[in-house]
Design a protein around this motif. Structure first.
Motif, PDB file in Angstrom:
ATOM      1  N   ALA A 153       2.758   4.160   7.052  1.00  0.00           N
ATOM      2  CA  ALA A 153       1.302   3.926   7.019  1.00  0.00           C
ATOM      3  C   ALA A 153       0.707   4.604   5.786  1.00  0.00           C
ATOM      4  N   SER A 155      -0.962   3.808   3.166  1.00  0.00           N
ATOM      5  CA  SER A 155      -2.239   3.517   2.521  1.00  0.00           C
ATOM      6  C   SER A 155      -3.388   4.321   3.102  1.00  0.00           C
ATOM      7  N   THR A 177       4.189   0.015   4.155  1.00  0.00           N
ATOM      8  CA  THR A 177       2.954  -0.678   4.507  1.00  0.00           C
ATOM      9  C   THR A 177       3.351  -1.976   5.179  1.00  0.00           C
ATOM     10  N   LYS A 182      -0.480  -4.591  -0.433  1.00  0.00           N
ATOM     11  CA  LYS A 182      -0.834  -3.212  -0.776  1.00  0.00           C
ATOM     12  C   LYS A 182       0.232  -2.529  -1.634  1.00  0.00           C
ATOM     13  N   LEU A 186      -0.067   1.118  -3.924  1.00  0.00           N
ATOM     14  CA  LEU A 186       0.701   2.310  -3.563  1.00  0.00           C
ATOM     15  C   LEU A 186       1.574   2.776  -4.730  1.00  0.00           C
ATOM     16  N   VAL A 321      -7.527   1.426   1.452  1.00  0.00           N
ATOM     17  CA  VAL A 321      -6.482   2.202   0.800  1.00  0.00           C
ATOM     18  C   VAL A 321      -7.157   3.472   0.297  1.00  0.00           C
TER      19      VAL A 321
END
Length: 338
Positions: A153, A155, A177, A182, A186, A321
């Motif tokens: 997890a 973000s 993620t 995303k 990241l 994010v």
């Protein structure tokens, strides 16, 4: 009069109400702060819903983090003075104190100086995230330079802080993620590798990235049955640290039937914030990282205090994010002292 966010019953964001309340003077060991920014956390959503370990007594306020200026100090407080730039560290129960307001009273022990070059929005986004990540990655001494660290997890604000701290100490952060969309964000904030768990096999990808060795530490806020999958990517002698419960289902002891050489534990950042010596080390570590630029809070979006319910809805939508911050306008004073 102050404006405080309160709620009289458990429920969704709609129960949050902005009210005019007399805050009064700080008591012994307390300070009153003029709040300029408030950091939002999932702990506050859980508290509002009644599923947090700390239960509200109505009418209840809420909130763990804020940044602002000291307005008054209570008896016995000699480490802070009126006009000091400060931030609030989560080291109290929300049933006793809260930061959702334009003027709030908090324990002096929960207040740390804020460098003049750190603005309120950034300062309000620091302490919950970075102290939560600091404990397992630094204070525990489990992670060494060159070690791989799995951050699930990733973000979230804590996930992003963990990525930056891992980089800061020379470890190799592997972020997860659910959505491939995303991935690039990241990578941009420092993840060495990103695994989209909705499309990729987590244990297989971890073994590929680590050359078959596995990670030294897995840092997970989800819990539930998924810890079994995470454990398959942990190296022998490594650790699984669960610091949240986003999955409400029961969490098994990972790989219990095969008795792997694996340490599993839960973690709460209060283990750091309620211990003065640990907190001193954490503050020194984080401030050094902020000063060097290796630790930089990622702000996803800001909301006005009047829109606190909408801010909670946005937080619960899980699309962000980084950190969600609520800003507080003061018509009668200057935001930052000269």
């Amino acid at each position: 009069m102050a404006r405080l966010v309160q709620f009289d019953r458990l429920g969704g964001p709609e129960v949050l109400t902005l009210r005019d309340v007399e805050v009064g003077a700080p008591g012994a060991g307390e300070v009153r702060i003029r709040v300029d920014a408030i950091g939002l956390n999932r702990a506050e959503v859980m508290y509002r819903e009644g599923v947090y370990f700390d239960k509200p007594a109505f009418p209840s306020t809420l909130g763990y983090e804020a940044a602002g200026v000291v307005e008054a100090v209570g008896e016995g407080v000699d480490s802070l003075a009126e006009g000091d730039l400060v931030a609030v560290v989560p080291s109290f129960l929300q049933s006793e104190y809260g930061t959702y307001g334009d003027h709030v009273i908090v324990p002096a022990a929960a207040v740390v100086p804020r460098p003049a070059d750190v603005d309120p929005v950034q300062a309000a986004a620091v302490w919950m995230a970075y102290i939560t990540a600091y404990g397992p990655l630094v204070e525990s001494g489990q992670v060494r330079p060159g070690d791989h660290v799995l951050i699930t997890a990733a973000s979230s604000s804590v996930g992003l802080a963990a990525i930056q701290i891992a980089r800061h100490i020379g470890a190799i952060p592997i972020a997860t993620t659910r959505e491939a969309g995303k991935k690039q964000r990241l990578l941009d904030v420092g993840a060495a590798h990103v695994i989209a768990t909705g499309e990729e096999d987590l244990p297989v990808r971890v073994k590929e990235i680590t050359g078959g060795e596995g990670v030294r530490l897995a840092f997970d806020p989800i819990a539930g049955p998924g810890v079994e999958t995470i454990a398959q990517g942990i190296a022998p002698g490594g650790s699984l640290v669960v610091y949240g419960a986003l999955d409400p289902r029961l969490t098994p002891l990972p790989n219990a039937h095969s008795y792997p050489e694996l340490t599993s534990s839960t973690y709460n950042m209060h283990a750091i914030t309620t211990n003065p010596e640990r907190l001193r080390r954490a503050v020194a570590f984080v401030n050094a990282g902020l000063a060097s630029g290796s630790l930089t809070p990622v702000i996803d979006r800001t909301f006005d205090l009047a829109d606190i319910a909408e801010a909670h809805r946005y937080l619960e939508a899980n699309g962000q994010v980084g950190k969600i911050v609520v800003t507080v306008a003061h018509d009668d004073v200057t935001r930052e002292p000269a």
